[in-house]
Design a protein around this motif. Structure first.
Motif, PDB file in Angstrom:
ATOM      1  N   THR A   1      -0.233  -0.101   9.466  1.00  0.00           N
ATOM      2  CA  THR A   1      -0.372  -1.574   9.330  1.00  0.00           C
ATOM      3  C   THR A   1       0.365  -2.249   8.213  1.00  0.00           C
ATOM      4  N   ASP A   2       0.260  -1.427   6.934  1.00  0.00           N
ATOM      5  CA  ASP A   2       1.090  -1.983   5.959  1.00  0.00           C
ATOM      6  C   ASP A   2       2.520  -1.644   6.259  1.00  0.00           C
TER       7      ASP A   2
ATOM      8  N   GLY B   1       0.828  -1.326  -0.023  1.00  0.00           N
ATOM      9  CA  GLY B   1       0.221   0.213   0.056  1.00  0.00           C
ATOM     10  C   GLY B   1       0.917   1.201   0.134  1.00  0.00           C
TER      11      GLY B   1
ATOM     12  N   ASN C   1      -0.159   3.545   5.424  1.00  0.00           N
ATOM     13  CA  ASN C   1      -0.663   3.481   7.004  1.00  0.00           C
ATOM     14  C   ASN C   1       0.286   2.624   7.825  1.00  0.00           C
TER      15      ASN C   1
HETATM   16  C1  NAG Z   1      -4.090   0.197   5.423  1.00  0.00           C
HETATM   17  O1  NAG Z   1      -4.127   0.373   4.326  1.00  0.00           O
HETATM   18  C2  NAG Z   1      -4.430  -0.739   3.726  1.00  0.00           C
HETATM   19  C3  NAG Z   1      -4.513  -0.848   1.993  1.00  0.00           C
HETATM   20  O2  NAG Z   1      -3.234  -0.795   1.648  1.00  0.00           O
HETATM   21  C4  NAG Z   1      -5.805  -1.289   3.928  1.00  0.00           C
HETATM   22  O3  NAG Z   1      -6.170  -2.592   3.533  1.00  0.00           O
HETATM   23  C5  NAG Z   1      -5.902  -1.335   5.611  1.00  0.00           C
HETATM   24  O4  NAG Z   1      -7.380  -1.662   6.224  1.00  0.00           O
HETATM   25  C6  NAG Z   1      -5.294  -0.214   5.966  1.00  0.00           C
HETATM   26  N1  NAG Z   1      -5.251  -0.220   7.312  1.00  0.00           N
HETATM   27  C7  NAG Z   1      -5.451   0.883   8.331  1.00  0.00           C
HETATM   28  C8  NAG Z   1      -5.526   0.557   9.796  1.00  0.00           C
HETATM   29  O5  NAG Z   1      -5.941   1.777   7.941  1.00  0.00           O
END
Ligand code: NAG
Ligand code: NAG
Ligand code: NAG
Ligand code: NAG
Ligand code: NAG
Length: 358
Positions: free
Chosen positions: A206-207, A200, A204
């Motif tokens: 997580t990624d 991504g 963010n």
């Molecule tokens: C972070 O981005 C990804 C897409 O790259 C998405 O699937 C995921 O839900 C996002 N996570 C947050 C915590 O925003």
């Protein structure tokens, strides 16, 4: 265009001169379209492929009769190929630029887009290796692992991990597929585009954490980033570099030399293999000829179906589609494959496309 209609041009010194002068892939390709005659000193054509063999556009080529049974390495051929390759590239050096080649603030022209430039940042400079990551390296057996779906249900994981040096392409997921692809990696390539596609763009947390974990899994092995090929990925490369520094990630970063793909292409051209731009897999095989006495390839299968007509995914880990026979893309993977298969039959390398023995 069918493979069978591809014309095999004979490479001459002059074409290489034109090639290196313009340093523009597209220009030089126009030149190669012209039929050139006259062999060069370098054009030993030891690896020439019989171009009249037929292949079918939509499925498995009829020339595909591939077996690993009874395969034996031909060590004298391996040595001959190594010697030939070394006339074109110094694999030890071309595998990565080193710190002393640049200082922060230097301008680099992109290899495939000479008009565009990149500035060498302090972060990038700090991650350039002091010496080649492959300096004085020598391995008895190496695995070069492509990412084709042909690996799924292969059970090749153990065999792949048993090699002395394992090369992987494009930071592929391993743990979920360990049975089939193994876990070990000593050298991992990563095109900048992977950051966007699989992580991504590190936008963010997580990624970003997922990516950091993936790099931690590399255990201080080599992460090879083609950062100077084309403009577009520099933002991602810089984010990756900054993460590595900030999180103190133990990876040995390497960045291919500015001439690597030109010289690799030159090597194959003199053997009458006219590839537009070598795929990462072919680049890795070519580099490996310098360091490995036996090279085993896995996960190379540039066809949408297997020999039994079953669908084969482009990548074992995602849903990406690829038009193998399209002339629009930069690579000629079916042609590369045909070449590798011929090298397999001569004992220069071992190409495994089926299940591995347990
Ligand atoms: C972070 O981005 C990804 C897409 O790259 C998405 O699937 C995921 O839900 C996002 N996570 C947050 C915590 O925003
Ligand atoms: C190339 O292959 C064709 C068809 O298989 C065969 O007839 C021909 O003799 C081969 N040529 C060479 C140079 O091996
Ligand atoms: C090995 O390869 C060389 C060069 O192609 C060839 O001359 C030789 O006959 C091969 N040896 C075996 C055992 O196949
Ligand atoms: C590189 O740096 C120079 C001077 O610092 C600047 O003018 C130029 O825009 C920069 N180029 C890129 C591609 O960032
Ligand atoms: C990293 O080390 C761990 C623990 O020794 C091992 O399980 C894993 O396979 C190694 N990863 C790679 C990529 O070699």
């Amino acid at each position: 265009m069918r493979l069978s209609r591809k014309r095999w041009t004979i490479c001459t010194i002059s074409i290489l001169v034109i090639f290196y002068k313009t340093k523009e892939i597209t220009r030089s390709e126009e030149h190669q379209e012209a039929q050139v005659t006259g062999d060069s000193e370098l054009g030993t054509s030891r690896l020439m492929v019989n171009s009249s063999e037929k292949s079918s556009r939509s499925g498995v080529p009829s020339f595909f009769q591939h077996s690993v049974e009874g395969w034996r390495v031909n060590s004298s051929l391996v040595l001959m190929i190594r010697k030939d390759v070394l006339r074109f590239l110094d694999a030890e050096r071309d595998v990565s630029v080193v710190k002393s080649s640049f200082k922060p603030g230097d301008t680099i022209h992109y290899v495939l887009d000479r008009r565009r430039t990149l500035n060498v940042s302090h972060t990038l400079h700090s991650l350039l290796p002091d010496v080649s990551p492959l300096k004085n390296k020598r391995f008895r057996t190496c695995a070069v692992v492509g990412n084709s779906g042909v690996l799924l249900n292969s059970g090749c994981g153990k065999e792949i991990d048993s090699h002395d040096f394992v090369i992987r392409c494009n930071l592929p997921p391993l743990s979920e597929f360990a049975e089939d692809v193994g876990l070990r990696s000593d050298f991992t390539t990563m095109n900048p585009s992977v950051i966007q596609r699989a992580y991504g763009g590190l936008k963010n947390a997580t990624d970003t954490e997922r990516f950091v974990q993936r790099l931690r899994g590399l255990n201080d092995s080599v992460l090879w980033i083609p950062a100077f090929m084309v403009k577009g990925g520099e933002r991602h490369v810089e984010s990756v570099n900054e993460l590595i520094v900030k999180r103190k990630l133990r990876v040995r970063t390497a960045y291919p030399s500015l001439r690597l793909i030109h010289v690799v292409r030159g090597y194959w051209l003199t053997n009458k293999i006219n590839i537009k731009r070598p795929s990462t897999g072919l680049l890795m095989y070519t580099l490996a000829t310098r360091f490995c006495d036996e090279i085993h390839l896995y996960g190379f299968w540039p066809f949408p179906r297997d020999a039994n007509g079953n669908m084969v995914k482009y990548h074992y880990y995602d849903m990406l589609k690829y038009r193998y026979f399209s002339n629009a893309g930069p690579h000629r993977m079916p042609l590369e494959f045909k070449t590798l298969k011929m090298l397999h039959s001569k004992g220069a390398l071992k190409l495994t496309t089926s299940k591995c023995e347990s």
